[in-house]
Scaffold this motif. Structure first.
Motif, PDB file in Angstrom:
ATOM      1  N   VAL A  23     -34.632  72.722 129.805  1.00 56.81           N
ATOM      2  CA  VAL A  23     -33.786  71.901 130.679  1.00 56.81           C
ATOM      3  C   VAL A  23     -33.379  72.746 131.880  1.00 56.81           C
ATOM      4  CG1 VAL A  23     -31.670  70.538 130.894  1.00 56.81           C
ATOM      5  CG2 VAL A  23     -32.889  70.596 128.709  1.00 56.81           C
ATOM      6  N   SER A  24     -33.697  72.250 133.066  1.00 54.17           N
ATOM      7  CA  SER A  24     -33.300  72.906 134.315  1.00 54.17           C
ATOM      8  C   SER A  24     -32.149  72.105 134.915  1.00 54.17           C
ATOM      9  CB  SER A  24     -34.480  72.953 135.287  1.00 54.17           C
ATOM     10  OG  SER A  24     -34.101  73.587 136.485  1.00 54.17           O
ATOM     11  N   ILE A  25     -31.008  72.774 135.099  1.00 55.68           N
ATOM     12  CA  ILE A  25     -29.788  72.097 135.548  1.00 55.68           C
ATOM     13  C   ILE A  25     -29.411  72.572 136.944  1.00 55.68           C
ATOM     14  CG2 ILE A  25     -27.356  71.636 135.031  1.00 55.68           C
ATOM     15  CD1 ILE A  25     -28.005  72.445 132.097  1.00 55.68           C
ATOM     16  N   SER A  26     -29.236  71.602 137.844  1.00 53.17           N
ATOM     17  CA  SER A  26     -28.753  71.887 139.200  1.00 53.17           C
ATOM     18  C   SER A  26     -27.562  70.977 139.468  1.00 53.17           C
ATOM     19  CB  SER A  26     -29.865  71.618 140.227  1.00 53.17           C
ATOM     20  OG  SER A  26     -29.352  71.706 141.538  1.00 53.17           O
ATOM     21  N   ALA A  47     -32.546  73.726 123.467  1.00 55.39           N
ATOM     22  CA  ALA A  47     -33.623  73.917 124.443  1.00 55.39           C
ATOM     23  C   ALA A  47     -33.412  75.252 125.137  1.00 55.39           C
ATOM     24  CB  ALA A  47     -33.615  72.783 125.473  1.00 55.39           C
ATOM     25  N   LYS A  48     -34.426  75.685 125.850  1.00 54.89           N
ATOM     26  CA  LYS A  48     -34.295  76.828 126.749  1.00 54.89           C
ATOM     27  C   LYS A  48     -33.752  76.288 128.067  1.00 54.89           C
ATOM     28  CE  LYS A  48     -35.117  81.166 127.846  1.00 54.89           C
ATOM     29  NZ  LYS A  48     -34.273  82.200 127.276  1.00 54.89           N
ATOM     30  N   PHE A  49     -32.915  77.091 128.758  1.00 51.47           N
ATOM     31  CA  PHE A  49     -32.270  76.602 129.979  1.00 51.47           C
ATOM     32  C   PHE A  49     -32.693  77.387 131.208  1.00 51.47           C
ATOM     33  CE2 PHE A  49     -29.131  75.739 126.588  1.00 51.47           C
ATOM     34  CZ  PHE A  49     -29.116  74.357 126.676  1.00 51.47           C
ATOM     35  N   VAL A  50     -32.785  76.643 132.314  1.00 53.21           N
ATOM     36  CA  VAL A  50     -32.880  77.225 133.650  1.00 53.21           C
ATOM     37  C   VAL A  50     -31.636  76.749 134.387  1.00 53.21           C
ATOM     38  CG1 VAL A  50     -34.203  77.406 135.783  1.00 53.21           C
ATOM     39  CG2 VAL A  50     -35.402  77.079 133.600  1.00 53.21           C
ATOM     40  N   LEU A  51     -30.720  77.660 134.683  1.00 56.25           N
ATOM     41  CA  LEU A  51     -29.458  77.294 135.322  1.00 56.25           C
ATOM     42  C   LEU A  51     -29.530  77.657 136.801  1.00 56.25           C
ATOM     43  CD1 LEU A  51     -26.839  78.380 132.629  1.00 56.25           C
ATOM     44  CD2 LEU A  51     -28.264  76.314 132.745  1.00 56.25           C
ATOM     45  N   MET A  52     -29.420  76.631 137.627  1.00 57.57           N
ATOM     46  CA  MET A  52     -29.552  76.783 139.071  1.00 57.57           C
ATOM     47  C   MET A  52     -28.181  76.759 139.730  1.00 57.57           C
ATOM     48  SD  MET A  52     -32.650  74.007 139.468  1.00 57.57           S
ATOM     49  CE  MET A  52     -32.801  74.203 141.251  1.00 57.57           C
ATOM     50  N   GLU A  53     -27.899  77.790 140.512  1.00 63.30           N
ATOM     51  CA  GLU A  53     -26.647  77.777 141.279  1.00 63.30           C
ATOM     52  C   GLU A  53     -26.668  76.631 142.284  1.00 63.30           C
ATOM     53  OE1 GLU A  53     -25.983  82.629 141.431  1.00 63.30           O
ATOM     54  OE2 GLU A  53     -26.249  81.504 143.280  1.00 63.30           O
ATOM     55  N   PRO A  54     -25.489  76.070 142.610  1.00 65.02           N
ATOM     56  CA  PRO A  54     -25.437  75.131 143.729  1.00 65.02           C
ATOM     57  C   PRO A  54     -25.831  75.860 145.014  1.00 65.02           C
ATOM     58  CG  PRO A  54     -23.214  75.683 142.968  1.00 65.02           C
ATOM     59  CD  PRO A  54     -24.177  76.308 142.010  1.00 65.02           C
ATOM     60  N   THR A  55     -26.412  75.126 145.944  1.00 68.33           N
ATOM     61  CA  THR A  55     -27.013  75.737 147.133  1.00 68.33           C
ATOM     62  C   THR A  55     -25.970  76.043 148.211  1.00 68.33           C
ATOM     63  OG1 THR A  55     -27.610  73.494 147.829  1.00 68.33           O
ATOM     64  CG2 THR A  55     -29.327  74.821 146.747  1.00 68.33           C
TER      65      THR A  55
END
Length: 193
Positions: free
Chosen positions: A70-73, A109-117
């Motif tokens: 799961v990639s979260i932005s 799940a494995k995570f991809v955590l994206m900082e806000p831009t």
């Protein structure tokens, strides 16, 4: 087939509709590469979302899909609403962190955590000053959950300093240059771990 689900706000949703479920933003550019590697990509971005909205739709849009990754932005609207709609109930940094942890802890799940831009293409804009704490919190959660940490806020601020913009059409929503910078940063982090 490994399933990767992207969830977030309009930056993730960008261009997504029934005939184009991946959209035309950064998810599209990332998916071009991931699909070559055999990943099944799902885009669950919804414009205007804050982390409270993710909480409300997490079971249906994430858990029911049973993704491997799961990639979260999220975070832009949590901060932007503090500036453009201060009369609304706000998501402060403590609420943001609490809900974010709740989402992560209930997901296998494995995570991809994206900082806000960014909010505005000036490094000292009010939005970017507030965003620093939210971006830092995402980095801390990534360490805590052994997740990929996509350090987008830092990358965008440095790119603005270097005069590589513009990245947005309105200070928040990405133009093609911005979408490509997100995708390139995401893929760099993904491949470096």
């Amino acid at each position: 087939m490994t399933k990767i689900l992207f969830i977030g706000d309009s930056i993730t949703e960008w261009g997504r509709h029934d005939e184009n479920p991946i959209g035309s933003g950064y998810v599209y550019y990332v998916s071009e590469e991931l699909q070559k590697e055999g990943f099944h990509v799902i885009n669950k971005g919804v414009g205007g979302n804050r982390i409270t909205d993710l909480l409300n739709r997490w079971k249906e849009d994430v858990l029911s899909e049973q993704p491997d990754i799961v990639s979260i932005s999220i975070g832009i609207n949590d901060v932007w609403r503090q500036i453009d709609h201060p009369e609304k109930e706000q998501v402060d940094i403590l609420m943001f962190c609490s809900i974010y942890e709740r989402l992560l802890s209930q997901t296998n799940a494995k995570f991809v955590l994206m900082e806000p831009t960014i909010i505005g293409e000036k490094i000292d804009s009010v939005g970017n000053q507030i965003l620093k704490a939210y971006a830092k919190m995402v980095g801390e959660l990534a360490k805590q959950y052994n997740a990929y940490h996509v350090n987008l806020h830092e990358v965008f601020i440095e790119a603005i300093k270097d005069g590589k913009g513009p990245f947005t059409i309105d200070g928040v929503h990405m133009n093609d240059n911005g979408n490509r910078l997100i995708a390139d940063t995401w893929l760099h982090i993904w491949r470096s771990k």
